[in-house]
Design a protein around this motif. Sequence first.
Motif, PDB file in Angstrom:
ATOM      1  N   UNK A  50    -106.317  30.729 -59.240  1.00  0.00           N
ATOM      2  CA  UNK A  50    -106.006  31.518 -60.426  1.00  0.00           C
ATOM      3  C   UNK A  50    -106.655  32.903 -60.355  1.00  0.00           C
ATOM      4  N   UNK A  51    -107.940  32.919 -59.970  1.00  0.00           N
ATOM      5  CA  UNK A  51    -108.677  34.189 -59.923  1.00  0.00           C
ATOM      6  C   UNK A  51    -108.062  35.114 -58.877  1.00  0.00           C
ATOM      7  N   UNK A  52    -107.577  34.518 -57.776  1.00  0.00           N
ATOM      8  CA  UNK A  52    -106.988  35.316 -56.689  1.00  0.00           C
ATOM      9  C   UNK A  52    -105.800  36.156 -57.136  1.00  0.00           C
ATOM     10  N   UNK A  53    -105.129  35.713 -58.187  1.00  0.00           N
ATOM     11  CA  UNK A  53    -103.978  36.476 -58.666  1.00  0.00           C
ATOM     12  C   UNK A  53    -104.382  37.883 -59.068  1.00  0.00           C
ATOM     13  N   UNK A  54    -105.565  38.031 -59.693  1.00  0.00           N
ATOM     14  CA  UNK A  54    -105.999  39.370 -60.088  1.00  0.00           C
ATOM     15  C   UNK A  54    -107.068  39.927 -59.152  1.00  0.00           C
ATOM     16  N   UNK A  55    -107.794  39.046 -58.458  1.00  0.00           N
ATOM     17  CA  UNK A  55    -108.879  39.469 -57.562  1.00  0.00           C
ATOM     18  C   UNK A  55    -108.658  38.827 -56.196  1.00  0.00           C
ATOM     19  N   UNK A  56    -107.766  39.420 -55.383  1.00  0.00           N
ATOM     20  CA  UNK A  56    -107.384  38.753 -54.120  1.00  0.00           C
ATOM     21  C   UNK A  56    -108.556  38.524 -53.164  1.00  0.00           C
ATOM     22  N   UNK A  57    -109.651  39.308 -53.301  1.00  0.00           N
ATOM     23  CA  UNK A  57    -110.762  39.192 -52.360  1.00  0.00           C
ATOM     24  C   UNK A  57    -111.801  38.157 -52.760  1.00  0.00           C
ATOM     25  N   UNK A  58    -111.592  37.495 -53.855  1.00  0.00           N
ATOM     26  CA  UNK A  58    -112.622  36.573 -54.352  1.00  0.00           C
ATOM     27  C   UNK A  58    -112.755  35.388 -53.392  1.00  0.00           C
ATOM     28  N   UNK A  59    -113.997  34.896 -53.231  1.00  0.00           N
ATOM     29  CA  UNK A  59    -114.217  33.743 -52.356  1.00  0.00           C
ATOM     30  C   UNK A  59    -114.569  32.526 -53.210  1.00  0.00           C
ATOM     31  N   UNK A  60    -114.421  31.352 -52.591  1.00  0.00           N
ATOM     32  CA  UNK A  60    -114.775  30.114 -53.287  1.00  0.00           C
ATOM     33  C   UNK A  60    -116.252  30.147 -53.671  1.00  0.00           C
ATOM     34  N   UNK A  61    -117.043  30.771 -52.790  1.00  0.00           N
ATOM     35  CA  UNK A  61    -118.469  30.903 -53.036  1.00  0.00           C
ATOM     36  C   UNK A  61    -118.752  31.656 -54.336  1.00  0.00           C
ATOM     37  N   UNK A  62    -118.013  32.736 -54.547  1.00  0.00           N
ATOM     38  CA  UNK A  62    -118.168  33.536 -55.774  1.00  0.00           C
ATOM     39  C   UNK A  62    -117.805  32.694 -56.991  1.00  0.00           C
ATOM     40  N   UNK A  63    -116.730  31.931 -56.873  1.00  0.00           N
ATOM     41  CA  UNK A  63    -116.329  31.066 -57.984  1.00  0.00           C
ATOM     42  C   UNK A  63    -117.459  30.094 -58.292  1.00  0.00           C
ATOM     43  N   UNK A  64    -118.013  29.458 -57.246  1.00  0.00           N
ATOM     44  CA  UNK A  64    -119.095  28.494 -57.468  1.00  0.00           C
ATOM     45  C   UNK A  64    -120.339  29.156 -58.060  1.00  0.00           C
ATOM     46  N   UNK A  65    -120.644  30.369 -57.587  1.00  0.00           N
ATOM     47  CA  UNK A  65    -121.844  31.047 -58.104  1.00  0.00           C
ATOM     48  C   UNK A  65    -121.692  31.349 -59.596  1.00  0.00           C
ATOM     49  N   UNK A  66    -120.506  31.787 -59.975  1.00  0.00           N
ATOM     50  CA  UNK A  66    -120.265  32.066 -61.396  1.00  0.00           C
ATOM     51  C   UNK A  66    -120.274  30.792 -62.217  1.00  0.00           C
ATOM     52  N   UNK A  67    -119.710  29.729 -61.646  1.00  0.00           N
ATOM     53  CA  UNK A  67    -119.711  28.455 -62.370  1.00  0.00           C
ATOM     54  C   UNK A  67    -121.139  27.970 -62.583  1.00  0.00           C
TER      55      UNK A  67
END
Length: 142
Positions: free
Chosen positions: A41-58
Amino acid sequence: MDNVIDVLRDKGHKITPQRRAVINALLDCDQFPTALQLLEYVKKSQPDVSLDTVYRNLSLLKELGMVNEIQTGNQDGNRFEILTNGHHHHHVICLKCGKVQCLHFCPISTAEIEQVESNGFSIVSHSLEFYGYCQECQKNNK
Ligand SMILES: [Zn+2]
Ligand SMILES: [Zn+2]
Ligand SMILES: [Zn+2]
């Protein structure tokens, strides 16, 4: 959304576009997305986002009590839920299809917490999930 952003700002966290996108994803996704679903979902607006970034924010949002991580014991992995009002609650989770339902009460009483504290711990939080089979999976098993 503003609520979550305000709390993060109050605690001195920067609101980066990726962070904002992760929060949006939590709010917009179907109930209880997995980390991978959030990433997509995040990739739709932020194509460079990594799974790591998602986990860090979570994990940051979890620390601040604004996200619940629901241990599903399912192969799809844990699911996440944003707590816009910070309301403490528990879940029932289907072991077969991974369906999650919120329980809008807490079965742990203050007396029980006090009992736990009698061993010298000062208790600040607890988590508790119930596992079983949802109605549909029970039917399909027959
Ligand atoms: Zn089920
Ligand atoms: Zn819930
Ligand atoms: Zn509880």
